[in-house]
Design an enzyme around this catalytic site. Structure first.
Site, PDB file in Angstrom:
ATOM      1  CB  THR A 186      49.151  79.033  70.399  1.00 31.40           C
ATOM      2  OG1 THR A 186      48.639  78.007  71.244  1.00 31.40           O
ATOM      3  CG2 THR A 186      50.607  78.757  70.079  1.00 31.40           C
ATOM      4  CD  GLU A 332      52.921  77.474  67.558  1.00 26.46           C
ATOM      5  OE1 GLU A 332      52.652  78.562  67.013  1.00 26.46           O
ATOM      6  OE2 GLU A 332      52.052  76.652  67.872  1.00 26.46           O
ATOM      7  CE  LYS A 437      40.244  63.694  51.914  1.00 28.31           C
ATOM      8  NZ  LYS A 437      40.959  62.632  52.555  1.00 28.31           N
ATOM      9  CD1 TRP A 442      41.280  67.182  51.137  1.00 29.03           C
ATOM     10  CD2 TRP A 442      43.386  67.961  51.074  1.00 29.03           C
ATOM     11  NE1 TRP A 442      42.008  66.522  52.095  1.00 29.03           N
ATOM     12  CE2 TRP A 442      43.291  66.966  52.084  1.00 29.03           C
ATOM     13  CE3 TRP A 442      44.604  68.601  50.862  1.00 29.03           C
ATOM     14  CZ2 TRP A 442      44.389  66.599  52.870  1.00 29.03           C
ATOM     15  CZ3 TRP A 442      45.694  68.230  51.642  1.00 29.03           C
ATOM     16  CH2 TRP A 442      45.582  67.247  52.631  1.00 29.03           C
TER      17      TRP A 442
HETATM   18  P1  ADP Z   1      46.824  81.561  66.335  1.00 28.26           P
HETATM   19  O1  ADP Z   1      46.950  80.251  65.636  1.00 28.26           O
HETATM   20  O2  ADP Z   1      46.947  81.472  67.795  1.00 28.26           O
HETATM   21  O3  ADP Z   1      45.760  82.427  65.778  1.00 28.26           O
HETATM   22  P2  ADP Z   1      49.320  82.382  65.193  1.00 28.26           P
HETATM   23  O4  ADP Z   1      49.616  83.782  64.857  1.00 28.26           O
HETATM   24  O5  ADP Z   1      50.357  81.619  65.869  1.00 28.26           O
HETATM   25  O6  ADP Z   1      48.076  82.477  66.054  1.00 28.26           O
HETATM   26  O7  ADP Z   1      48.806  81.641  63.922  1.00 28.26           O
HETATM   27  C1  ADP Z   1      49.673  80.980  63.047  1.00 28.26           C
HETATM   28  C2  ADP Z   1      48.891  80.482  61.877  1.00 28.26           C
HETATM   29  O8  ADP Z   1      48.337  81.573  61.153  1.00 28.26           O
HETATM   30  C3  ADP Z   1      49.682  79.729  60.858  1.00 28.26           C
HETATM   31  O9  ADP Z   1      49.888  78.390  61.238  1.00 28.26           O
HETATM   32  C4  ADP Z   1      48.802  79.858  59.625  1.00 28.26           C
HETATM   33  O10 ADP Z   1      47.742  78.921  59.642  1.00 28.26           O
HETATM   34  C5  ADP Z   1      48.215  81.211  59.781  1.00 28.26           C
HETATM   35  N1  ADP Z   1      48.958  82.166  58.956  1.00 28.26           N
HETATM   36  C6  ADP Z   1      49.918  83.009  59.342  1.00 28.26           C
HETATM   37  N2  ADP Z   1      50.359  83.759  58.308  1.00 28.26           N
HETATM   38  C7  ADP Z   1      49.641  83.361  57.229  1.00 28.26           C
HETATM   39  C8  ADP Z   1      49.628  83.741  55.855  1.00 28.26           C
HETATM   40  N3  ADP Z   1      50.409  84.684  55.373  1.00 28.26           N
HETATM   41  N4  ADP Z   1      48.768  83.093  55.033  1.00 28.26           N
HETATM   42  C9  ADP Z   1      47.956  82.129  55.497  1.00 28.26           C
HETATM   43  N5  ADP Z   1      47.918  81.736  56.775  1.00 28.26           N
HETATM   44  C10 ADP Z   1      48.755  82.341  57.636  1.00 28.26           C
END
Ligand code: ADP
Length: 542
Positions: A186, A332, A437, A442
């Site tokens: 990640t 993940e 917040k 929120w």
């Molecule tokens: P990193 O966190 O390393 O940038 P990831 O691709 O694993 O890479 O990121 C996953 C995160 O991306 C998710 O937990 C979420 O917060 C965000 N995410 C992924 N797809 C969406 C989506 N369609 N809408 C909003 N957030 C998203």
């Protein structure tokens, strides 16, 4: 009673073997210069993967040792995808956009032995390589100058030369479907990057899920342009899904700036493509300024990684007749976990209500939201909590990194906040680390961003919470305007009135040339918060 079914392992080798035999006449095209592609059939790629496996064995790769890639999306990267897991080793896709320190940390943590690097990326790898103790050999793809790598004390070999010395057959070993096949870290927006290790089984099941009609609906008639890089969550699983279904791949190489993908689509006619919203937004902006290229071959544009604004979907619908399909996932979760296909029988306007959500879980994935005490909340479309997820392609831990905080009762805590409606559509309102917040309530930064970006003069909008004496935190909107636009903060605020709750309206505005992006192409709010704290942003308060 046990079943009578054969216990046949689900392995990457079986995906690749299927692709190179049954669909051996289909294949991959790689963009090697704007307007120019190289071609290879899956049969040819299979033979070259055998040569690569032979070469890696000869270089001493045994058991589950890690072979890293530092590559764009190209044919040779696909060969590593095909060869490394199938020979029983573990493919580690390094993210080329990370800083050298982070690349070195990750490669050492994974104990990579060999790195395959594209010659165009040598300058980037050169900064990290001397610090990567575990690596003994670098294979250079291309004839570019490798001088910058020479001082690192590693064996430097040419990819094509080592492949040429090997036979087109390899004695592929039997592997356990639960063993590691590949890994991806990640990006570590908080703390050090964490290693997610995919199994053969999880990749197999994920690929099949991607091919289903409710998933990405990929089939042998498709040509998939993978703009999402092969170093980001396995390019969303698209390469293996292509080999499994016989779809052709169109790999963009280093050419990811809007102009070239647009030219590639116009010329090579892909049917499916996938990229994060910032890329589609750039493409939209480019096409508005340079109309003409034909996008009509695209039957499906996959978009996720961050929330897809409604305005972006509408623009693609109306201006190009191209459908954006919104999906949610994480490194993940392999990454496909939810997909926003609307229920049947709705008109366009009703469908849009579902298309803008993060979607429903794909079969195999369970999703739920929980409150601060970990108690499950109802799927009533109103209750808001942290999203948790579990399933056969969801990680149950991190590589050599205990992080019990991230797991709860067999579920992965996603760090995403949102609600689930009675039809199981998930709407994310924020990430836990980004929530604003204000006065104990929120404010959804995601909703504010997606609304602001709907203004015709706005190109990018990121919203962060900034300290406020009275309300604890208030939103700061960091905005990039389209070329030639001159809308003011007051006008944007007036335009937002009625579109979001009154107490959400930002009083703090900053106009910048570009919003900083993370290594995976998302707004880097950590950097924005730091810039704000260091008073590097010019903020207008109205
Ligand atoms: P990193 O966190 O390393 O940038 P990831 O691709 O694993 O890479 O990121 C996953 C995160 O991306 C998710 O937990 C979420 O917060 C965000 N995410 C992924 N797809 C969406 C989506 N369609 N809408 C909003 N957030 C998203």
């Amino acid at each position: 009673m046990r079943s009578t079914m054969q216990d046949f392992p689900l392995t990457v080798r079986s995906i690749v073997a299927h692709g190179v035999s049954v669909h051996g006449d289909h294949g991959a095209r790689t963009v090697i210069a704007p307007g120019q592609v190289s071609r290879a059939t899956y049969a040819e790629i299979g033979a070259r993967a055998a040569r690569l496996a032979g070469a890696l064995r000869r270089l001493g790769i045994v058991g589950d040792q890690r072979v890293a890639t530092f590559q764009w999306s190209n044919q040779q990267h696909l060969e590593a995808y095909a060869a490394v897991p199938a020979m029983g080793a573990v493919l580690h896709t390094l993210n080329i956009r990370l800083a050298a320190e982070q690349v070195a940390y990750i490669a050492n943590h994974a104990e990579d032995q060999v790195i395959i690097v594209d010659d165009s990326l040598i300058p980037l790898l050169a900064g990290a390589l001397p610090k990567i103790d575990s690596v003994h050999t670098v294979l250079v793809n291309g004839d570019g100058d490798a001088f910058a790598l020479e001082d690192a004390g590693k064996q430097i070999l040419r990819y094509e030369e080592v492949l040429a010395a090997e036979p087109e057959e390899f004695d592929w070993p039997a592997v356990d479907e639960r063993d590691a096949a590949s890994m991806c870290y990640t990006s570590g927006t908080t703390g050090n990057p964490k290693g997610v290790v995919y199994s053969h089984r999880s990749l197999w099941l994920h690929s099949q899920a991607a091919c289903t009609a409710q998933g990405f609906s990929i089939n042998a008639d498709d040509t998939i342009l993978t703009i999402v890089p092969m170093f980001h969550a396995n390019a969303w699983g698209l390469p293996y899904a292509a080999l499994m279904s016989g779809a052709n791949l169109l790999l963009p190489g280093p050419f990811l700036q809007a102009q070239t993908p647009v030219g590639t689509i116009d010329q090579e006619r892909p049917t499916v493509s996938g990229a994060v919203p910032t890329i589609w937004n750039d493409i939209l902006n480019h096409l508005r300024n340079n109309p003409g290229p034909d996008l009509s071959s695209l039957r499906l544009v996959l978009c996720g990684g961050s929330a897809v604004p409604r305005s972006l979907m509408e623009a693609f619908d109306k201006e190009f007749g191209v459908r954006i399909l919104h999906a949610w996932g994480m490194t993940e979760t392999s990454p496909l976990a939810a997909i926003a296909r609307p229920p049947a029988g709705l008109d366009e306007e009703e469908m849009m209500r579902f298309r803008v959500t993060q979607g429903r879980p794909i079969a195999g994935v369970d999703l739920r939201i929980v409150d601060d005490n970990g108690i499950e909340l109802p799927a009533d479309g109103k209750s808001i909590g942290e999203l948790e997820v579990r399933g056969p392609w969801v990680t149950g831990g991190y590589y050599r990194d205990d992080d019990p905080e991230k797991f709860h009762d067999g579920w992965l805590r996603t760090g995403d906040i949102g609600r689930v409606d009675p039809l199981h559509y998930v709407t994310l309102t924020d990430r836990t680390k980004d929530v604003i917040k204000s006065g104990g309530e929120w404010i959804s930064s995601v909703e504010l961003e997606n609304t602001i970006i709907g203004h015709p003069d706005v190109l990018q909008a990121a919203v962060i919470g900034v300290p406020d004496e009275r309300w604890q935190e208030r939103p700061l909107a960091v905005v990039v305007l389209r070329d030639g636009a001159s809308v003011t903060a007051e006008e944007l605020r007036t335009w937002l009135t009625g579109r979001v709750a009154k107490w959400w309206l930002p009083e703090n505005w900053s106009f910048v040339d570009a919003v900083p992006l993370t290594a995976t192409g998302k707004y880097d709010k950590k950097v924005l918060r730091r810039q704000h704290a260091d008073q590097l942003l010019t903020v207008q308060t109205i």
